[in-house]
Motif scaffolding. Sequence first.
Motif, PDB file in Angstrom:
ATOM      1  N   ALA A  96       0.568  -1.490  -0.021  1.00 37.64           N
ATOM      2  CA  ALA A  96      -0.356   0.109   0.061  1.00 37.64           C
ATOM      3  C   ALA A  96       0.605   1.457  -0.098  1.00 37.64           C
ATOM      4  O   ALA A  96       0.106   2.402  -0.282  1.00 37.64           O
ATOM      5  CB  ALA A  96      -0.970   0.129   1.463  1.00 37.64           C
ATOM      6  N   GLU A  97       1.752   1.426   0.674  1.00 36.03           N
ATOM      7  CA  GLU A  97       3.146   2.444   0.907  1.00 36.03           C
ATOM      8  C   GLU A  97       3.385   2.481  -0.612  1.00 36.03           C
ATOM      9  O   GLU A  97       4.673   3.128  -0.996  1.00 36.03           O
ATOM     10  CB  GLU A  97       3.780   2.410   1.658  1.00 36.03           C
ATOM     11  N   SER A  98       3.454   1.993  -1.708  1.00 33.11           N
ATOM     12  CA  SER A  98       4.249   2.177  -3.987  1.00 33.11           C
ATOM     13  C   SER A  98       3.761   3.038  -4.121  1.00 33.11           C
ATOM     14  O   SER A  98       2.530   3.797  -3.606  1.00 33.11           O
ATOM     15  CB  SER A  98       3.437   1.030  -4.521  1.00 33.11           C
ATOM     16  N   VAL A  99       4.796   4.077  -4.039  1.00 34.76           N
ATOM     17  CA  VAL A  99       4.207   5.032  -5.571  1.00 34.76           C
ATOM     18  C   VAL A  99       4.912   4.688  -6.842  1.00 34.76           C
ATOM     19  O   VAL A  99       6.078   4.544  -6.610  1.00 34.76           O
ATOM     20  CB  VAL A  99       5.579   6.168  -4.311  1.00 34.76           C
ATOM     21  N   ILE A 100       3.967   5.988  -7.477  1.00 32.80           N
ATOM     22  CA  ILE A 100       4.478   5.873  -8.869  1.00 32.80           C
ATOM     23  C   ILE A 100       5.204   7.405  -9.451  1.00 32.80           C
ATOM     24  O   ILE A 100       4.211   8.239  -9.265  1.00 32.80           O
ATOM     25  CB  ILE A 100       3.235   5.495 -10.049  1.00 32.80           C
ATOM     26  N   LYS A 101       6.192   6.796  -9.484  1.00 35.44           N
ATOM     27  CA  LYS A 101       7.214   8.225  -9.878  1.00 35.44           C
ATOM     28  C   LYS A 101       6.961   9.101 -10.555  1.00 35.44           C
ATOM     29  O   LYS A 101       6.313   9.306 -10.763  1.00 35.44           O
ATOM     30  CB  LYS A 101       8.357   8.038  -9.171  1.00 35.44           C
ATOM     31  N   GLN A 117       7.437   2.587 -19.925  1.00 32.77           N
ATOM     32  CA  GLN A 117       8.162   2.398 -18.817  1.00 32.77           C
ATOM     33  C   GLN A 117       7.906   3.918 -17.281  1.00 32.77           C
ATOM     34  O   GLN A 117       7.377   4.160 -17.274  1.00 32.77           O
ATOM     35  CB  GLN A 117       9.647   2.591 -18.794  1.00 32.77           C
ATOM     36  N   ALA A 118       7.598   2.184 -16.450  1.00 33.62           N
ATOM     37  CA  ALA A 118       7.612   2.763 -15.305  1.00 33.62           C
ATOM     38  C   ALA A 118       8.316   3.188 -13.729  1.00 33.62           C
ATOM     39  O   ALA A 118       9.284   2.065 -13.466  1.00 33.62           O
ATOM     40  CB  ALA A 118       6.457   1.888 -14.140  1.00 33.62           C
ATOM     41  N   GLU A 119       8.688   4.414 -12.985  1.00 33.09           N
ATOM     42  CA  GLU A 119       9.433   3.850 -12.722  1.00 33.09           C
ATOM     43  C   GLU A 119       9.005   4.132 -10.889  1.00 33.09           C
ATOM     44  O   GLU A 119       7.221   5.417 -10.793  1.00 33.09           O
ATOM     45  CB  GLU A 119      10.297   5.316 -12.029  1.00 33.09           C
ATOM     46  N   VAL A 120       8.725   2.969 -10.052  1.00 31.54           N
ATOM     47  CA  VAL A 120       7.769   2.523  -8.623  1.00 31.54           C
ATOM     48  C   VAL A 120       8.241   2.649  -7.736  1.00 31.54           C
ATOM     49  O   VAL A 120      10.031   1.875  -7.285  1.00 31.54           O
ATOM     50  CB  VAL A 120       6.812   1.918  -9.059  1.00 31.54           C
TER      51      VAL A 120
END
Length: 636
Positions: A27-32, A55-58
């Motif tokens: 739940a504390e994941s953040v999509i930067k 591409q995702a930076e997480v």
Amino acid sequence: MWVKIQPSLKIGTFLLLFLFTSEEACAESVIKSVQLIIHPRNEVERGTNVSLICQAEVSHGLGSHPNYKYNFYKDFQPLYTDQTSSTDHLYSIPDARMAHSGKYKCAVVIEEQNKESNVKDLTVKGLQTPVLTMDKLKLREGDDVTANCTAEGEIGSLTFSFSNGFEEIYTANTESHRVEQKLRLTKGTVKIFCYYSIKLHSTIKHSDNSNVISLDIQELEINPNIKVNPSAYVTEGDLITISCSVDTTYQRNSDLKISLIHGHTMVSVDMTKTDYKVSLKANDSGEYECISRLGDVYKSSAMNITVKELFSMPVLSFHPAEVFEGERFTISCQIKSFASEKIRRDDIRYSIFQDKIPVINGSRYSGTAGKASNGKYICVAEAKEIIKESRRELFEAKVLVSKPEISVDGPVIVNESFWIHCHSDNGSLPIIYSLKRNNVTLNRTKVSDIHEKARFLAMISTPSDISSYMCEAENNGQVSRKMSERLHVTVIVPVGKPLLMVIPVPGNIEEGSDVTLICNIPKGSPPISFRFYGGSGTEIYRTTVQMVVNNKESVWSERPPDVADQDSLGSTNEGDVEYTEVVHPQIVDPTQIPLKKGTDTVYSELQTTQGAIEHVNHQGLLEYAELNHDLPEPVD
């Protein structure tokens, strides 16, 4: 969130606590950030394999493995969706076409978090050249040919067009890369090619033209030949023959049809077997056309035929043009010209009809105008089986004007203007109305509309003048003159200036004696309202007189109260009021009534409520008499 683990906990308890901390870490994941990469580049040639990489930076908690949902969009519409644990995802476009051009973006979703990339444009250049094929190359006029236009591998919404040189002959919209169409081509040599177009946003891209196919179309020799015997210049009544023919080779073809047309009328349906024989009239002049048809192929030939009049159209006329009921009239029928080389004037026979019923066999008819003669008339002229009718004419006898009625608009008041109306119930328009007074014409007016009324402005100085008015109506000179009755209506006489008289005359009035006030008017139409006012201007009495052809006086008298009455009523000095109406059979001249004081202004001493003696100017009281016009009565 911090969780403390006690050493004495059992294994099962430890595992439950571990799972809880993993969910919390996820739940504390953040999509930067999210980035879309187009490979090999943003602008490519047709047929290139294109890859869209999202591409995702997480950032996420230690030991967590979140799921990533990837959404791809083209022109802001959903294109593709997939779910994976990888931080990037690939969407492939193999063998790219121009239809793949557009604006692309992607989005990454983790639980309730959603982050999009920037929008990037993909441009695929180049449309392939279509290929045109035909099912046959040799055609005869009227044959169909099936044409195929193919753009192999092209996708999207395409518009295919077939052209013959600069002339576009067919267009079709399709989602397919191929169009097949039957074409009907004209005679001669044609050069057919095709092309297609695709719409990208607000622009339309066109492909190159396909290969060109030349077709030589053999013409059908079915041109008809038109002939007219004895001549194309004839006179009404002459018999002519019109023939239409086609080359004998095609005449034996049972599918060949030949028709004869004049204007928009098909005169003969089948001219392959028989000629067309006819006796024409002048209005039959014009172009005659032979049309041959074999299948869907039409050929035509035309010729102008001029038909001269045997005689002109008859003309119906009435003499005189306007006829009143009871007068004699004549109807005549005649022609202006005729073909003297073909007939004599005596060869023409005439007939006159009223409402389709024969009136006379001849060119002239006389009768007496009336309801029986009213109707629609035509005349017919005939010679050498040529019959012509005149225009239909309406004959309607005029009606003499009836005795007019005279009336007025609104009340008639002496010395005030008013409108006199004059109207006849029957009579043909226009009608001339005249207003007369003592047989002298004062004014005239013409009425030409059925809704219009004749009216005249008038004025009288005495009531007896009203009966001197009459009106006259005419619509055919002196023959039709009709006079109305004399005008008899109610006339209102305004009230004359009132005169107030005091009895006994001022100067002879003693305290305690009776006083009589008389209000007299020289003229006025009843009912008349009289009002009496005291010295202070207060109304003390009123009455309405209904009497008629007599003079009217209103009399008011006052006497002081008895001593006993005064005692019972207190210290008041106000007297009792007594009213008397006096009727004179003739108008009384107020100047003949003797007054003690020979002055125009009469004074009387009246007792007021304060007991004082007050001088009253009776000349001023004259102005309080009123005229009531609610129920007017005639006064001569």
